[in-house]
Design an enzyme around this catalytic site. Structure first.
Site, PDB file in Angstrom:
ATOM      1  N   PHE A 189      35.027 -84.967  15.551  1.00  0.00           N
ATOM      2  CA  PHE A 189      35.065 -86.341  15.049  1.00  0.00           C
ATOM      3  C   PHE A 189      36.300 -86.490  14.179  1.00  0.00           C
ATOM      4  O   PHE A 189      36.485 -85.744  13.212  1.00  0.00           O
ATOM      5  CB  PHE A 189      33.818 -86.693  14.238  1.00  0.00           C
ATOM      6  CG  PHE A 189      33.827 -88.132  13.768  1.00  0.00           C
ATOM      7  CD1 PHE A 189      33.415 -89.148  14.610  1.00  0.00           C
ATOM      8  CD2 PHE A 189      34.292 -88.459  12.509  1.00  0.00           C
ATOM      9  CE1 PHE A 189      33.449 -90.482  14.202  1.00  0.00           C
ATOM     10  CE2 PHE A 189      34.330 -89.791  12.090  1.00  0.00           C
ATOM     11  CZ  PHE A 189      33.910 -90.797  12.935  1.00  0.00           C
ATOM     12  N   ASP A 233      42.130 -81.012  10.523  1.00  0.00           N
ATOM     13  CA  ASP A 233      41.435 -82.160   9.942  1.00  0.00           C
ATOM     14  C   ASP A 233      40.483 -81.637   8.861  1.00  0.00           C
ATOM     15  O   ASP A 233      39.441 -81.058   9.155  1.00  0.00           O
ATOM     16  CB  ASP A 233      40.664 -82.884  11.056  1.00  0.00           C
ATOM     17  CG  ASP A 233      39.859 -84.075  10.547  1.00  0.00           C
ATOM     18  OD1 ASP A 233      39.611 -84.169   9.333  1.00  0.00           O
ATOM     19  OD2 ASP A 233      39.446 -84.895  11.385  1.00  0.00           O
ATOM     20  N   LYS A 269      37.932 -88.488   2.029  1.00  0.00           N
ATOM     21  CA  LYS A 269      36.584 -88.325   1.476  1.00  0.00           C
ATOM     22  C   LYS A 269      36.579 -87.853   0.024  1.00  0.00           C
ATOM     23  O   LYS A 269      36.747 -88.637  -0.890  1.00  0.00           O
ATOM     24  CB  LYS A 269      35.745 -87.417   2.377  1.00  0.00           C
ATOM     25  CG  LYS A 269      35.326 -88.080   3.688  1.00  0.00           C
ATOM     26  CD  LYS A 269      34.311 -87.267   4.442  1.00  0.00           C
ATOM     27  CE  LYS A 269      33.884 -87.927   5.747  1.00  0.00           C
ATOM     28  NZ  LYS A 269      33.060 -89.135   5.551  1.00  0.00           N
TER      29      LYS A 269
END
Length: 384
Positions: free
Chosen positions: A122, A207, A236
């Site tokens: 993702f 990532d 995040k």
């Protein structure tokens, strides 16, 4: 009727207050938060030092755009490169934007188009990052995706070798697949990606949107494997709830991202970066990271001891305070049972309970959560 698009499957909770590891709803009910805004509030909700930094910045300047020099951008960029294998930072507003920047940079620098990612990965919901995501459910309904993304099985070095050639611009990988089920990358596999990228002149992109900023007991999870990525993406936990993302790249990539090649109106906003600076200063201390490792290992060990023999549990895995309990079709039942007890967790795909507590979670709170998890399995066992 709500004036919002129904794009989220929301919990039936209206949160009015948050502090540390605790959320409080409109009825005054307290919940132990093991979601942390989906790995965002790594230093807990409203950490005093972060809140102070934001309040001080609010008294100075909110926004002037990237047409001007902002000292805080240089300060936070220096903090990031000091803790990463890169040398230069591009600030943006989210993980998807950081990955979008990485994809653009990889294509522009290599003058190639093909990018390899992995099944169940993702990387975001913009068109490029959705195309990079190896999950059909993310793609459905949007028509043709951005071309030349190839998905290979995760932890399968042989499958990657078959796809690698001189046309590959980059390989993008999560060191731990979060949305894909809290699946840990194996060191030989991750080392193999780096070696193949060097061999074919491709860029190695990691990532770290969910795994970074201390979540696994290191600033970035790739450090556990001794890697040196060309590009690292972060978001995040970087801003403790303020919207901020960053792409970190090696010095030789600067030539491909000159003035006018990429940009963002709000990226590098001084309020968001004040939060990021305070967050990084808290997390980057060795004692803090060591505590994350210890708390994570304790939580993992206790879970295995308390519920590991349950026939519905097929695996308990994780690194630091990013842990998944694989329990098949029962996962949603357990998540609901935990919510009813006052513990908030979330899924990672349909079969895994994902635990993402604040990194500041106390031993007492961990033990409270363990008691609730154990009770949930015992209660559901009676029901089934």
């Amino acid at each position: 009727m709500s004036a919002l698009f129904p794009t989220y499957q929301r919990l039936d909770l209206h949160i009015k207050e948050a502090s540390g590891s605790i959320l409080i709803d409109q009825q005054g009910t307290q919940y132990l938060d093991f979601i942390s805004g989906i790995a965002v509030c790594n230093v807990g909700h409203r950490h005093p030092a972060v809140q102070q930094a934001i309040e001080e910045q609010l008294k100075k300047v909110w926004h002037v755009s990237n047409l001007f020099h902002l000292d805080i951008q240089e300060e936070v960029a220096s903090l990031l490169v000091n803790h990463a294998s890169g040398d230069a930072v591009f600030f943006c507003n989210s993980g998807a934007e950081a990955n979008e920047a990485a994809i653009k940079l990889a294509r522009k620098y290599t003058k190639r188009h093909k990018i390899i990612t992995f099944a169940k990965s993702f990387h975001g919901r913009t068109f490029a990052t959705m195309s990079a995501t190896g999950q059909a459910k993310i793609h459905e309904g949007f028509g043709p995706l951005l071309q030349e993304f190839v998905y290979v099985p995760y932890n399968d070095k042989a499958a990657l070798e078959e796809e690698m050639d001189e046309t590959v611009a980059a390989v993008m990988v999560e060191v731990i697949q979060g949305e894909g089920g809290v699946v840990l990358g194996e060191t030989p596999f991750l080392e193999g990606i780096q070696k193949l990228c060097h061999q074919y002149g491709s860029l190695f992109i990691v990532d770290e949107v969910q795994t970074g900023i201390g979540r696994t007991g290191k600033i970035f999870a790739y450090e556990h494997h001794g890697l040196s990525p060309d590009i690292i993406t972060s978001a995040k936990g970087l801003g403790s709830g303020m919207p901020v993302g960053a792409m970190i790249g090696k010095a030789h990539l600067k030539a491909a991202f000159q003035a006018g090649s990429h940009g963002t109106t709000f990226g590098g906003n001084p309020i968001a970066l004040a939060s990021a600076k305070a967050t990084l200063n808290i997390i980057s201390t060795p004692s803090f990271l060591e505590e994350v490792k210890q708390k994570g290992q304790y939580l993992l060990n206790e879970l295995k001891q308390r519920i590991g023999e349950d026939t519905r549990v097929t695996d308990i895995r994780g690194k630091g305070l990013m842990i998944g309990i694989e329990c098949g079709e029962y996962a949603p039942l357990f998540i609901q049972s935990l919510k009813e007890q006052g513990l908030l967790t979330l899924g990672a795909g349909p079969h895994v309970i994902r635990l993402l507590p604040p990194l500041t979670v106390t031993e007492k709170e961990i033990n409270q959560a363990l008691g609730m998890i154990e009770k949930a399995f015992q209660t559901q066992n009676v029901m089934n």
